[in-house]
Design a protein around this motif. Structure first.
Motif, PDB file in Angstrom:
ATOM      1  N   PRO A  75      35.273  31.577  30.658  1.00 21.01           N
ATOM      2  CA  PRO A  75      36.288  31.474  31.715  1.00 21.01           C
ATOM      3  C   PRO A  75      37.520  32.309  31.371  1.00 21.01           C
ATOM      4  O   PRO A  75      38.087  32.158  30.285  1.00 21.01           O
ATOM      5  N   PRO A  76      37.918  33.210  32.264  1.00 16.19           N
ATOM      6  CA  PRO A  76      39.025  34.113  31.942  1.00 16.19           C
ATOM      7  C   PRO A  76      40.385  33.420  32.032  1.00 16.19           C
ATOM      8  O   PRO A  76      40.564  32.453  32.759  1.00 16.19           O
ATOM      9  N   GLN A  77      41.317  33.946  31.260  1.00 19.97           N
ATOM     10  CA  GLN A  77      42.708  33.516  31.341  1.00 19.97           C
ATOM     11  C   GLN A  77      43.577  34.753  31.530  1.00 19.97           C
ATOM     12  O   GLN A  77      43.467  35.703  30.766  1.00 19.97           O
ATOM     13  N   PRO A  78      44.446  34.758  32.550  1.00 17.59           N
ATOM     14  CA  PRO A  78      44.621  33.696  33.546  1.00 17.59           C
ATOM     15  C   PRO A  78      43.452  33.660  34.521  1.00 17.59           C
ATOM     16  O   PRO A  78      42.771  34.667  34.716  1.00 17.59           O
ATOM     17  N   PRO A  79      43.226  32.499  35.146  1.00 15.60           N
ATOM     18  CA  PRO A  79      42.135  32.409  36.114  1.00 15.60           C
ATOM     19  C   PRO A  79      42.403  33.317  37.310  1.00 15.60           C
ATOM     20  O   PRO A  79      43.550  33.632  37.621  1.00 15.60           O
ATOM     21  N   VAL A  80      41.334  33.737  37.977  1.00 12.01           N
ATOM     22  CA  VAL A  80      41.473  34.558  39.169  1.00 12.01           C
ATOM     23  C   VAL A  80      40.834  33.841  40.349  1.00 12.01           C
ATOM     24  O   VAL A  80      39.863  33.089  40.188  1.00 12.01           O
ATOM     25  N   PRO A 136      32.679  31.640  39.093  1.00 12.72           N
ATOM     26  CA  PRO A 136      31.308  31.170  38.868  1.00 12.72           C
ATOM     27  C   PRO A 136      31.300  29.671  38.576  1.00 12.72           C
ATOM     28  O   PRO A 136      32.315  29.083  38.174  1.00 12.72           O
ATOM     29  N   GLU A 137      30.148  29.064  38.750  1.00 11.69           N
ATOM     30  CA  GLU A 137      29.986  27.670  38.376  1.00 11.69           C
ATOM     31  C   GLU A 137      30.129  27.523  36.858  1.00 11.69           C
ATOM     32  O   GLU A 137      29.804  28.437  36.100  1.00 11.69           O
ATOM     33  N   ALA A 138      30.625  26.362  36.438  1.00  9.72           N
ATOM     34  CA  ALA A 138      30.812  26.125  35.004  1.00  9.72           C
ATOM     35  C   ALA A 138      29.502  26.303  34.239  1.00  9.72           C
ATOM     36  O   ALA A 138      29.487  26.798  33.105  1.00  9.72           O
ATOM     37  N   SER A 139      28.388  25.926  34.863  1.00 11.94           N
ATOM     38  CA  SER A 139      27.091  26.040  34.200  1.00 11.94           C
ATOM     39  C   SER A 139      26.744  27.487  33.886  1.00 11.94           C
ATOM     40  O   SER A 139      26.039  27.779  32.910  1.00 11.94           O
ATOM     41  N   GLN A 140      27.239  28.422  34.725  1.00  4.39           N
ATOM     42  CA  GLN A 140      26.941  29.832  34.479  1.00  4.39           C
ATOM     43  C   GLN A 140      27.625  30.325  33.208  1.00  4.39           C
ATOM     44  O   GLN A 140      27.057  31.111  32.453  1.00  4.39           O
ATOM     45  N   PHE A 141      28.844  29.848  32.963  1.00  5.64           N
ATOM     46  CA  PHE A 141      29.531  30.228  31.725  1.00  5.64           C
ATOM     47  C   PHE A 141      28.776  29.708  30.511  1.00  5.64           C
ATOM     48  O   PHE A 141      28.658  30.400  29.494  1.00  5.64           O
ATOM     49  N   PHE A 142      28.275  28.493  30.587  1.00  8.21           N
ATOM     50  CA  PHE A 142      27.525  27.944  29.467  1.00  8.21           C
ATOM     51  C   PHE A 142      26.241  28.741  29.229  1.00  8.21           C
ATOM     52  O   PHE A 142      25.870  29.035  28.088  1.00  8.21           O
TER      53      PHE A 142
END
Length: 289
Positions: free
Chosen positions: A173-178, A183-189
């Motif tokens: 998940p990028p910071q700062p958020p855009v 994407p869904e949290a599951s995609q990052f995992f």
């Protein structure tokens, strides 16, 4: 860090209060003005020399005593595991492609994307690099980009390795958020673990047996490359989306024998005509009724 109180008693008194308070601040707690960290700079910005788990000192049994024999044993073993040469990792983002259809198989390079890849291949050939490895993501747009580049450089196509770990995805998940990309949290995992595994597969200091500097060419994707840059330079990986790189651009990272990492090029496309510079996916025109 101590907070300063503003006094409504005139500019002179206010400035005096400010500087007196500043002078009384403990010297050990001084922070650089450009960082928001609550920790001293030397505690939060030190380089992790064993980032790849190949620091020679971590590979040798430590000295057990003060005897010269033990010290000689340690120095001899240490010398055997110390790298002598650098590893150069050159990352190429795929060329411009058309986002048509629901599967990767329909995401082919545009005519401009193919020209971009050819310019990049010609540039790599001009640099006179002798390639030790060429690796490409298994996605169509990366495969097509690699094929075009291979027509321009001196490397046998049969030796190219394809790697599914390099496929595009959501690394972290990028910071700062855009707001435009969530994407869904599951995609990052799912993607994050794979992309991190790719980083660990390709980024490490040279083996002690390496007899010369090596050059590895990796053809991949924008998100993956930007994440690799942050990880390799030990920047916060969440900062990857703050970086922008063009299609078919060249990013060059060098891992020195000491384990230090430096960047030579970041998204370089200065060798292309301006009309070929792109970084976003063109959308197919909609039929107008």
């Amino acid at each position: 860090m101590r907070k300063f109180t503003a006094f409504a008693c005139g500019t002179g008194a206010g400035l005096a209060t400010f500087y007196l308070t500043k002078l009384n601040e403990p010297k050990a707690a001084v922070h650089n003005s450009w960082t928001r960290s609550e920790k001293p700079v030397d505690a939060c910005a030190l380089w992790d020399n064993n980032w790849d788990l190949r620091d020679p000192k971590s590979l040798v049994k430590p000295v057990k005593n003060d005897l010269s024999q033990e010290q000689n044993r340690y120095n001899t073993e240490l010398e055997k595991v110390v790298p002598k040469h650098a590893r150069h990792i050159i990352l190429i983002r795929h060329g411009e492609y058309l986002d048509v259809g629901d599967t990767d198989e329909t995401h082919h390079l545009t005519d401009r994307g193919r020209e971009q890849a050819k310019y990049t291949g010609q540039r790599l050939q001009e640099l006179g690099i002798k390639w030790d490895k060429v690796i490409a993501s298994t996605m169509v747009r990366a495969q097509e980009t690699a094929d075009i580049i291979l027509n321009e450089i001196d490397y046998e196509k049969t030796k190219v390795k394809n790697c599914a770990f390099l496929r595009e995805g959501a690394p972290i998940p990028p910071q700062p958020p855009v707001g435009h990309w969530k994407p869904e949290a599951s995609q990052f995992f799912r993607d994050g673990a794979r992309i991190e595994a790719a980083f660990r597969r390709y980024f490490y200091r040279a083996h002690p047996d390496q007899t010369k500097d090596s050059h590895t060419l990796i053809v991949g994707h924008g998100n993956v490359i930007r994440y690799f840059v942050c990880r390799a330079l030990q920047f916060p990986p969440e900062a990857w989306l703050r970086i922008n790189i063009n299609h078919a651009s060249i990013t060059w990272l060098t891992i020195s024998p000491s384990g230090n990492v430096s960047i030579k090029y970041l998204g370089d496309t200065g060798f292309m005509p301006v009309k070929h510079l792109t970084n976003r996916i063109p959308r197919p025109a909609k039929n107008v009724v």
